[in-house]
Design a protein around this motif. Structure first.
Motif, PDB file in Angstrom:
ATOM      1  N   ILE A   1       0.730  -1.172  -0.099  1.00 44.51           N
ATOM      2  CA  ILE A   1       0.093  -0.077   0.014  1.00 44.51           C
ATOM      3  C   ILE A   1       0.826   1.235  -0.113  1.00 44.51           C
ATOM      4  O   ILE A   1       0.766   2.092  -0.761  1.00 44.51           O
ATOM      5  CB  ILE A   1      -0.854  -0.027   1.208  1.00 44.51           C
ATOM      6  N   GLU A   2       1.880   1.294   0.956  1.00 47.68           N
ATOM      7  CA  GLU A   2       2.726   2.407   1.123  1.00 47.68           C
ATOM      8  C   GLU A   2       3.510   2.650  -0.109  1.00 47.68           C
ATOM      9  O   GLU A   2       3.771   3.755  -0.911  1.00 47.68           O
ATOM     10  CB  GLU A   2       3.829   2.251   2.294  1.00 47.68           C
ATOM     11  N   GLY A   3       3.962   1.483  -0.695  1.00 49.91           N
ATOM     12  CA  GLY A   3       4.702   1.682  -1.977  1.00 49.91           C
ATOM     13  C   GLY A   3       4.158   2.062  -3.127  1.00 49.91           C
ATOM     14  O   GLY A   3       4.531   2.838  -4.232  1.00 49.91           O
ATOM     15  N   LEU A   4       2.701   1.692  -3.311  1.00 45.70           N
ATOM     16  CA  LEU A   4       1.875   2.036  -4.436  1.00 45.70           C
ATOM     17  C   LEU A   4       1.150   3.203  -4.146  1.00 45.70           C
ATOM     18  O   LEU A   4       0.468   4.022  -5.021  1.00 45.70           O
ATOM     19  CB  LEU A   4       0.873   1.094  -4.810  1.00 45.70           C
ATOM     20  N   ALA A   5       1.332   3.747  -3.047  1.00 46.23           N
ATOM     21  CA  ALA A   5       0.548   5.165  -2.661  1.00 46.23           C
ATOM     22  C   ALA A   5       0.977   6.255  -3.373  1.00 46.23           C
ATOM     23  O   ALA A   5       0.079   7.116  -4.059  1.00 46.23           O
ATOM     24  CB  ALA A   5       0.581   5.408  -1.169  1.00 46.23           C
ATOM     25  N   GLY A   6       2.301   6.258  -3.643  1.00 44.99           N
ATOM     26  CA  GLY A   6       3.058   7.368  -4.397  1.00 44.99           C
ATOM     27  C   GLY A   6       2.799   7.336  -5.696  1.00 44.99           C
ATOM     28  O   GLY A   6       2.753   8.172  -6.572  1.00 44.99           O
ATOM     29  N   GLU A   7       2.112   5.857  -6.414  1.00 46.53           N
ATOM     30  CA  GLU A   7       2.103   5.983  -7.682  1.00 46.53           C
ATOM     31  C   GLU A   7       0.353   6.132  -8.138  1.00 46.53           C
ATOM     32  O   GLU A   7       0.045   6.153  -9.210  1.00 46.53           O
ATOM     33  CB  GLU A   7       2.453   4.548  -8.161  1.00 46.53           C
ATOM     34  N   LYS A   8      -0.344   5.967  -6.943  1.00 44.13           N
ATOM     35  CA  LYS A   8      -1.880   5.943  -7.144  1.00 44.13           C
ATOM     36  C   LYS A   8      -2.463   7.311  -8.073  1.00 44.13           C
ATOM     37  O   LYS A   8      -2.980   7.050  -9.003  1.00 44.13           O
ATOM     38  CB  LYS A   8      -2.638   6.007  -5.750  1.00 44.13           C
ATOM     39  N   THR A   9      -1.785   8.328  -7.517  1.00 43.83           N
ATOM     40  CA  THR A   9      -2.300   9.732  -8.300  1.00 43.83           C
ATOM     41  C   THR A   9      -1.817   9.662  -9.516  1.00 43.83           C
ATOM     42  O   THR A   9      -2.669   9.835 -10.615  1.00 43.83           O
ATOM     43  CB  THR A   9      -1.712  10.899  -7.540  1.00 43.83           C
ATOM     44  N   ARG A  10      -0.549   9.282  -9.904  1.00 36.03           N
ATOM     45  CA  ARG A  10       0.012   9.357 -11.223  1.00 36.03           C
ATOM     46  C   ARG A  10      -0.568   8.476 -12.083  1.00 36.03           C
ATOM     47  O   ARG A  10      -1.040   8.610 -13.148  1.00 36.03           O
ATOM     48  CB  ARG A  10       1.581   9.049 -11.200  1.00 36.03           C
ATOM     49  N   TRP A  11      -0.669   7.225 -11.505  1.00 33.98           N
ATOM     50  CA  TRP A  11      -1.425   6.226 -12.284  1.00 33.98           C
ATOM     51  C   TRP A  11      -2.772   6.391 -12.734  1.00 33.98           C
ATOM     52  O   TRP A  11      -3.351   6.034 -13.679  1.00 33.98           O
ATOM     53  CB  TRP A  11      -1.309   4.584 -11.763  1.00 33.98           C
ATOM     54  N   THR A  12      -3.539   6.816 -11.779  1.00 30.69           N
ATOM     55  CA  THR A  12      -4.934   7.335 -11.924  1.00 30.69           C
ATOM     56  C   THR A  12      -5.087   8.427 -12.975  1.00 30.69           C
ATOM     57  O   THR A  12      -5.941   8.156 -14.010  1.00 30.69           O
ATOM     58  CB  THR A  12      -5.582   7.918 -10.695  1.00 30.69           C
ATOM     59  N   GLU A  13      -4.139   9.347 -12.880  1.00 30.81           N
ATOM     60  CA  GLU A  13      -4.309  10.485 -14.023  1.00 30.81           C
ATOM     61  C   GLU A  13      -3.718   9.719 -15.274  1.00 30.81           C
ATOM     62  O   GLU A  13      -4.435   9.988 -16.529  1.00 30.81           O
ATOM     63  CB  GLU A  13      -3.114  11.407 -13.715  1.00 30.81           C
ATOM     64  N   ALA A  14      -2.788   8.899 -15.269  1.00 26.61           N
ATOM     65  CA  ALA A  14      -2.367   8.227 -16.528  1.00 26.61           C
ATOM     66  C   ALA A  14      -3.449   7.357 -17.075  1.00 26.61           C
ATOM     67  O   ALA A  14      -3.794   7.272 -18.385  1.00 26.61           O
ATOM     68  CB  ALA A  14      -1.090   7.491 -16.372  1.00 26.61           C
ATOM     69  N   GLY A  15      -4.186   6.408 -16.226  1.00 25.22           N
ATOM     70  CA  GLY A  15      -5.388   5.871 -16.825  1.00 25.22           C
ATOM     71  C   GLY A  15      -6.353   6.671 -17.467  1.00 25.22           C
ATOM     72  O   GLY A  15      -6.814   6.322 -18.371  1.00 25.22           O
ATOM     73  N   LEU A  16      -6.592   7.693 -16.837  1.00 21.28           N
ATOM     74  CA  LEU A  16      -7.600   8.628 -17.391  1.00 21.28           C
ATOM     75  C   LEU A  16      -7.221   9.328 -18.811  1.00 21.28           C
ATOM     76  O   LEU A  16      -8.201   9.283 -19.733  1.00 21.28           O
ATOM     77  CB  LEU A  16      -8.068   9.890 -16.451  1.00 21.28           C
ATOM     78  N   ARG A  17      -5.828   9.415 -18.709  1.00 14.34           N
ATOM     79  CA  ARG A  17      -5.292  10.003 -19.699  1.00 14.34           C
ATOM     80  C   ARG A  17      -5.388   8.824 -21.012  1.00 14.34           C
ATOM     81  O   ARG A  17      -5.641   9.263 -22.278  1.00 14.34           O
ATOM     82  CB  ARG A  17      -3.823  10.471 -19.616  1.00 14.34           C
ATOM     83  N   PHE A  18      -5.020   7.833 -20.714  1.00 14.60           N
ATOM     84  CA  PHE A  18      -4.926   6.537 -21.679  1.00 14.60           C
ATOM     85  C   PHE A  18      -6.317   6.361 -22.182  1.00 14.60           C
ATOM     86  O   PHE A  18      -6.488   6.108 -23.264  1.00 14.60           O
ATOM     87  CB  PHE A  18      -4.271   5.340 -21.038  1.00 14.60           C
ATOM     88  N   SER A  19      -7.238   6.494 -21.222  1.00 18.35           N
ATOM     89  CA  SER A  19      -8.623   6.219 -21.416  1.00 18.35           C
ATOM     90  C   SER A  19      -9.047   7.070 -22.642  1.00 18.35           C
ATOM     91  O   SER A  19      -9.763   6.795 -23.787  1.00 18.35           O
ATOM     92  CB  SER A  19      -9.434   6.182 -20.419  1.00 18.35           C
ATOM     93  N   ASP A  20      -8.704   8.503 -22.499  1.00 10.65           N
ATOM     94  CA  ASP A  20      -9.102   9.556 -23.600  1.00 10.65           C
ATOM     95  C   ASP A  20      -8.273   9.298 -24.836  1.00 10.65           C
ATOM     96  O   ASP A  20      -8.710   9.522 -25.854  1.00 10.65           O
ATOM     97  CB  ASP A  20      -8.926  11.034 -22.673  1.00 10.65           C
ATOM     98  N   GLN A  21      -6.998   8.753 -24.750  1.00  4.97           N
ATOM     99  CA  GLN A  21      -6.226   8.554 -25.674  1.00  4.97           C
ATOM    100  C   GLN A  21      -6.524   7.646 -26.470  1.00  4.97           C
ATOM    101  O   GLN A  21      -6.601   7.576 -27.927  1.00  4.97           O
ATOM    102  CB  GLN A  21      -4.502   8.239 -25.589  1.00  4.97           C
ATOM    103  N   ILE A  22      -7.110   6.590 -25.958  1.00  4.06           N
ATOM    104  CA  ILE A  22      -7.819   5.253 -26.583  1.00  4.06           C
ATOM    105  C   ILE A  22      -9.052   5.756 -27.558  1.00  4.06           C
ATOM    106  O   ILE A  22      -9.028   5.463 -28.843  1.00  4.06           O
ATOM    107  CB  ILE A  22      -8.124   4.433 -25.783  1.00  4.06           C
ATOM    108  N   LYS A  23      -9.644   6.841 -27.193  1.00  5.37           N
ATOM    109  CA  LYS A  23     -10.722   7.420 -28.085  1.00  5.37           C
ATOM    110  C   LYS A  23     -10.172   8.097 -29.149  1.00  5.37           C
ATOM    111  O   LYS A  23     -10.859   8.125 -30.338  1.00  5.37           O
ATOM    112  CB  LYS A  23     -11.660   8.366 -27.263  1.00  5.37           C
ATOM    113  N   ARG A  24      -9.059   8.731 -29.027  1.00  4.94           N
ATOM    114  CA  ARG A  24      -8.554   9.606 -30.176  1.00  4.94           C
ATOM    115  C   ARG A  24      -7.407   8.543 -30.849  1.00  4.94           C
ATOM    116  O   ARG A  24      -6.469   9.329 -31.793  1.00  4.94           O
ATOM    117  CB  ARG A  24      -7.751  10.952 -29.721  1.00  4.94           C
ATOM    118  N   LEU A  25      -7.134   7.562 -30.485  1.00  2.00           N
ATOM    119  CA  LEU A  25      -6.000   6.843 -31.154  1.00  2.00           C
ATOM    120  C   LEU A  25      -6.094   6.503 -32.549  1.00  2.00           C
ATOM    121  O   LEU A  25      -5.029   6.525 -33.127  1.00  2.00           O
ATOM    122  CB  LEU A  25      -5.975   5.203 -30.298  1.00  2.00           C
ATOM    123  N   VAL A  26      -7.282   6.226 -33.088  1.00  4.91           N
ATOM    124  CA  VAL A  26      -7.333   6.147 -34.451  1.00  4.91           C
ATOM    125  C   VAL A  26      -6.801   7.268 -35.209  1.00  4.91           C
ATOM    126  O   VAL A  26      -5.985   7.167 -36.199  1.00  4.91           O
ATOM    127  CB  VAL A  26      -8.416   5.632 -34.782  1.00  4.91           C
TER     128      VAL A  26
END
Length: 787
Positions: free
Chosen positions: A200-225
């Protein structure tokens, strides 16, 4: 026994054969006789050996004559030694030369008898104490037998009790085992809790970044074509074009995507999309220029499916390819090389990169199958036909083709088979390269530190990327509960610690890079001036196709200017000296290769480009000077006030009035037309006072604009005044051919070609100079007329 083991029967036989053995050997044998309690000869003092008695050698020979002599020594009854024997041995043993070293020196292996005699004497001293103990041993053994009987009875009772104990122990062990199982279960639960906390402690620092990256990737997938479509178009079609046209292509493609309702990223960065920073940084270290066009070219070279054909007049791409593939056993060849096909076949069959240099507008037909990748699969390998020969195609083969033609025209077939890429150097790219050369000369340690820093930063970024990729891979591949995978926890901890270390290093590196770049930027004016000069020289080819200057030529002049310009410990002064020397040196070098009618054009362009770059001249002023009012229509502007003003002159004045300095020019001419006409009618208007205007010494270009608008035929005289004010009077003076300087700049592989006008003949001057050089050096020269 160890002493006797070195003695062989042959050694005894050798001693027996001695007619007169060394005295020490005879004394040793006397000791042996005494130990065996054999009688000695008559006791008499030895006259030849004072202090010693006569030896009993004869008796010793008899003793040694016994075939069991060695065995008797080994089985000697030590308990028979008594005080008398030891007392008789003492004089022998006390002698100075009675030692093993002396014995070995005179008798070899027989010296072991000496050690044996000493051992027997020593044994007797010990044995005297041991004999009473032996007697006591016999008594104690009797008592031991009685005790053993009692022990056997006690052991029987013990065995009976042990059986009872084993039953109880089994019950106890079962209870302890159950207790241990409970403790192990508790420990496992505690370890899982610890691992869960660490996870939990190790991944806590990545949570925010990975959450933002996940949202960004989700948005990118829509525009990927749309993004993939733009990237594919870029890789496939934009190679032959410059940066400006590439931007137009991307803009048009985006418009088409919008028209067809294909989603895409408005702020799409092709470089970030197609390559990571670590890779592009590595390319820069390998010699690729840092401007966007060059990075884009690097992407097309490495990502396009077709083999690249690089338009490389300055050799930039060739240098990069050779450094990039240098560790991969790059094969380099040319079409006119008689071993060209052999080189190609070797590269294909060995899986090595292949560089084909300096092609023209046609390629060898033998390359067709390779370029089209007509590979035939046979088993687990691929084959391709090169001409009439079939070759294996091994993994690792990649082909690069370069041409030095600046604007080649290739057939549609070649364009379809290759990725044509324009690698012509850009002004920004050349500026960065020249800055590196300046720093290497002026601040070598700074450039070395910068390159080292760039390598470290790229390595750290790559390391962070690898760590993150490894962590994500472990997270996705872990089977079962994450808290049970202790290896994952270790990887996570190592990744987190390493990431912190790398982040600190990158932070320090960023600060250091700012300091280094600040120091480097001091010398950028030199690089900027060099880049301006080079591209001005290159542009002269549009005036006359003969005016060709390679980048290598220019770099030689650039390096010479750095070496020959005045030195100064003050950086600002040193930069000023370099720029001044470089500008005039390049000016002289270029002008002497131009026709007389084109020399002043080059000089004027030189002054204009320098002023444009320094900001003393604005682009709208520059365009007004070259275009005037040619783009205007006389019917769409204010009517001219007087008939004596020519139509073109009035259009020029209308265009000129758009500049702040001359915003009132049309009204001034209308109100004061007589003064303007009088001035216009003079023979040299540029030398007379201009109505309504007073120009300072630093406004020579403004005056030139006015002269250009009124009197196009007087542009050249006023342009000379402008050049004098801008770059100096020496730039308007004739450049006299200096043979010594010309000789210093030349080399044995580069002939000097003189274009002669009617009536000029430098033959005698060249011959005289050549004779002087031949007298002072061992060089030879030749003068060849070309018709």
């Amino acid at each position: 026994e160890r002493a006797l083991s070195t003695i062989k029967a042959a050694d005894i036989a050798t001693v027996r054969k001695l007619g007169k053995p060394p005295h020490l050997i005879m004394r040793i044998m006397d000791c042996v006789l005494l130990l065996f309690q054999k009688p000695l000869s008559k006791i008499l003092m030895d006259a030849d050996k004072p202090g010693f008695i006569v030896t009993s050698w004869g008796d010793a020979l008899k003793l040694m004559g016994d075939t069991k002599f060695l065995n008797n020594l080994l089985t000697f009854p030590k308990d028979t030694i008594n005080d008398e024997v030891v007392e008789l041995l003492e004089p022998y043993l006390a002698a100075e030369d009675f030692n093993l070293e002396r014995a070995k020196a005179v008798s070899g292996n027989v010296a072991g008898l000496l050690s044996w005699c000493r051992a027997m004497s020593f044994f007797f001293s010990i044995n005297k104490e041991v004999l009473p103990l032996k007697a006591n041993l016999a008594v104690q053994e009797g008592r031991l037998q009685i005790a053993n009987t009692d022990l056997a009875e006690a052991q029987a009772q013990l065995d009976e009790k042990q059986k009872e104990l084993d039953l109880v122990q089994a019950k106890f062990d079962a209870a302890v085992s159950h207790k241990q199982a409970l403790m192990d279960d508790a420990e496992a639960t505690r370890r899982k809790m610890t691992n869960a906390t660490a996870l939990i402690e190790g991944l806590a620092g990545e949570k925010t970044r990975w959450t933002e990256a996940g949202l960004r990737f989700s948005d990118q997938i829509k525009r990927l074509v749309g993004d993939a479509l733009l990237c594919t178009g870029f890789l496939s079609y934009s190679g032959p074009f410059n940066q400006e046209f590439r931007d137009i292509l991307i803009k048009n493609w985006k418009t088409m995507c919008m028209r067809n309702k294909i989603p895409f990223s408005e702020d799409l960065d092709l470089i970030k999309m197609l390559v990571d920073n670590a890779t592009s940084g590595e390319w820069v270290l390998q010699g690729l220029p840092t401007d966007n066009l060059s990075i884009q070219n690097g992407i097309i070279v490495t990502k396009a499916t077709r083999y690249p054909l690089l338009i490389d007049p300055q050799g930039q791409a060739t240098i990069w390819i050779k450094k990039k593939e240098g560790n991969n056993e790059l094969t380099v060849s040319q079409l006119n090389n008689k071993y060209f096909r052999t080189h190609l076949e070797d590269a294909l069959s060995l899986g090595r990169p292949f560089l084909l240099e300096d092609v023209e507008e046609e390629l060898d037909p033998a390359l067709d199958n390779v370029l089209e990748k007509n590979f035939i699969k046979q088993g687990s390998t691929f084959k391709v036909k090169v001409g009439d020969k079939e070759c294996d195609v091994m993994k690792g083969f990649r082909m690069y083709i370069t041409t030095k033609l600046p604007n080649p025209v290739y057939t549609p077939e070649i364009s379809a088979r290759t990725s044509i890429i324009d690698f012509t150097v850009t002004q920004k790219g050349l500026e960065d390269q020249l800055l590196g050369r300046v720093i290497l000369t002026e601040k070598a340690e700074l450039e070395s530190e910068r390159n080292k820093l760039m390598e470290e930063v790229n390595a750290n970024k790559k390391r962070m990327q690898d760590l993150e990729d490894n962590l994500l891979k472990r997270l996705t591949e872990t089977q079962g509960s994450l808290v049970e995978d202790e290896d994952l926890i270790v990887v996570l901890q190592v990744t987190k610690k390493t990431a912190q270390d790398v982040s600190e290093k990158l932070s320090i590196a960023a600060e250091t890079e700012i300091k280094i770049n600040t120091a480097r930027e001091e010398y950028r004016p030199v690089a900027t001036r060099g880049s301006i000069l080079y591209f001005l020289i290159v542009s002269m080819s549009m005036v006359n196709n003969m005016y060709q200057t390679s980048l290598r030529q220019f770099l030689i002049e650039f390096d010479l200017s750095l070496a020959r310009s005045d030195k100064s410990p003050i950086t600002a002064k040193r930069i000023k000296f370099i720029i001044s020397y470089l500008t005039f040196a390049v000016f002289k070098y270029t002008v002497r290769g131009l026709y007389e009618e084109d020399r002043f054009l080059f000089t004027l362009l030189l002054a204009l480009n320098i002023d444009l770059n320094s900001g003393r001249l604005r682009m709208e002023e520059f365009q007004t000077f070259f275009k005037g009012g040619a783009a205007l229509d006389l019917n769409s502007v204010e009517p001219k006030p007087k008939k004596w003003i020519m139509d073109m002159t009035w259009l020029n004045l209308v265009q000129l009035s758009k500049l702040t300095r001359f915003s009132q020019i049309m009204g001034q001419v209308t109100r004061n037309d007589k003064a303007w006409k009088a001035w216009f009618d003079t023979d040299a208007p540029e030398e007379n006072d201009i109505p309504d205007y007073k120009f300072n010494a630093d406004e020579a270009f403004s005056k030139l604009l006015l002269i250009r608008s009124w009197c196009p035929d007087r542009i050249i005289p006023q342009a000379r005044h402008y050049v004098n004010a801008s770059v100096g009077k020496k730039f308007t003076e004739a450049v006299i051919l200096n043979y010594p300087i010309l000789y210093e700049e030349s080399n044995a592989r580069c002939p000097l070609i003189c274009f002669l006008s009617m009536g000029s003949d430098p033959t005698e001057s060249i011959k005289n100079f050549a004779k002087k050089k031949e007298k002072s050096t061992d060089c030879d020269s030749a003068l060849i007329p070309l018709l």
